[in-house]
Design a protein around this motif. Structure first.
Motif, PDB file in Angstrom:
ATOM      1  N   THR A  13       0.837  -1.207   0.000  1.00 57.13           N
ATOM      2  CA  THR A  13       0.000   0.000   0.000  1.00 57.13           C
ATOM      3  C   THR A  13       0.869   1.253   0.000  1.00 57.13           C
ATOM      4  OG1 THR A  13      -1.707  -1.217   1.217  1.00 57.13           O
ATOM      5  CG2 THR A  13      -1.893   1.183   1.192  1.00 57.13           C
ATOM      6  N   VAL A  14       1.908   1.258   0.817  1.00 58.96           N
ATOM      7  CA  VAL A  14       2.829   2.403   0.860  1.00 58.96           C
ATOM      8  C   VAL A  14       3.512   2.575  -0.495  1.00 58.96           C
ATOM      9  CG1 VAL A  14       4.981   3.266   1.888  1.00 58.96           C
ATOM     10  CG2 VAL A  14       3.170   2.340   3.362  1.00 58.96           C
ATOM     11  N   CYS A  17       1.063   4.022  -3.093  1.00 55.28           N
ATOM     12  CA  CYS A  17       0.885   5.464  -2.881  1.00 55.28           C
ATOM     13  C   CYS A  17       2.103   6.259  -3.338  1.00 55.28           C
ATOM     14  CB  CYS A  17       0.610   5.751  -1.405  1.00 55.28           C
ATOM     15  SG  CYS A  17      -1.004   5.235  -0.814  1.00 55.28           S
ATOM     16  N   CYS A  18       3.289   5.801  -2.971  1.00 53.91           N
ATOM     17  CA  CYS A  18       4.514   6.535  -3.301  1.00 53.91           C
ATOM     18  C   CYS A  18       4.794   6.551  -4.803  1.00 53.91           C
ATOM     19  CB  CYS A  18       5.694   5.963  -2.524  1.00 53.91           C
ATOM     20  SG  CYS A  18       5.625   6.346  -0.765  1.00 53.91           S
ATOM     21  N   ALA A  67       0.097   7.089   2.128  1.00 48.94           N
ATOM     22  CA  ALA A  67       1.247   6.252   2.468  1.00 48.94           C
ATOM     23  C   ALA A  67       1.542   6.358   3.963  1.00 48.94           C
ATOM     24  CB  ALA A  67       2.473   6.664   1.654  1.00 48.94           C
ATOM     25  N   GLY A  71       1.405   3.365   6.641  1.00 51.51           N
ATOM     26  CA  GLY A  71       2.560   3.103   7.487  1.00 51.51           C
ATOM     27  C   GLY A  71       2.213   3.216   8.959  1.00 51.51           C
TER      28      GLY A  71
END
Length: 161
Positions: A13-14, A17-18, A67, A71
């Motif tokens: 997921t992070v 997003c990044c 993100a 996190g």
């Protein structure tokens, strides 16, 4: 969140997003690859200030916040109320991404209101093949994360903080 599956979901997921934030920052800084197929040729060519600030930089900031939220879910040590709020927010993000992916995909496939014709063949092809599946992937990641979080917090005693 300690299980290997949960860590993979958080990391994916992070990364999602990044990567998407980096693409928007690239476009905001003047990069052009892929912008016309995403936003349309007119916006990609003209790049009005509102589009650069809100559509590109604003989206990049929202993606970085996503993100951060993902996190945060891996290391959260706050009260159950905040964890529930975070889980709800993560689920809401997943639902919004899913609705966006399905609505745009359906509208293009069915040519609702002539949207496919208005968008043009290049934008339609890229939207169907890349952009909408990308949003669906993000939705799946955020929803899987919300499910993992809700499982983790299920059965936890309710305390007010």
């Amino acid at each position: 969140m300690s299980s290997a599956r949960s860590r993979v979901i958080v990391a994916a997921t992070v990364v999602w997003c990044c990567v998407f934030a980096a693409v928007h920052a690239f476009w905001a800084l003047g990069g052009g690859v892929g912008l016309a197929s995403s936003a349309g040729a007119q916006l990609a060519t003209r790049r009005p200030l509102w589009f650069v600030l809100l559509g590109l930089w604003g989206t990049a900031v929202l993606l970085l916040a996503g993100a951060g939220l993902a996190g945060w879910s891996a290391v959260v040590a706050s009260s159950p109320r905040w964890r529930r709020a975070g889980t709800g927010t993560i689920a809401l993000v997943g639902v919004v991404l899913l609705v966006r992916a399905v609505a745009v995909e359906s509208a293009l496939l069915a040519n609702v209101g002539g949207v496919r014709t208005a968008a043009g063949p290049v934008e339609t092809r890229w939207s169907l093949a890349l952009w909408n599946p990308w949003f669906a992937l993000g939705a799946a990641l955020f929803l899987a994360l919300a499910v993992q979080l809700s499982r983790r917090y299920r059965g936890e005693p309710r305390t007010e903080s």
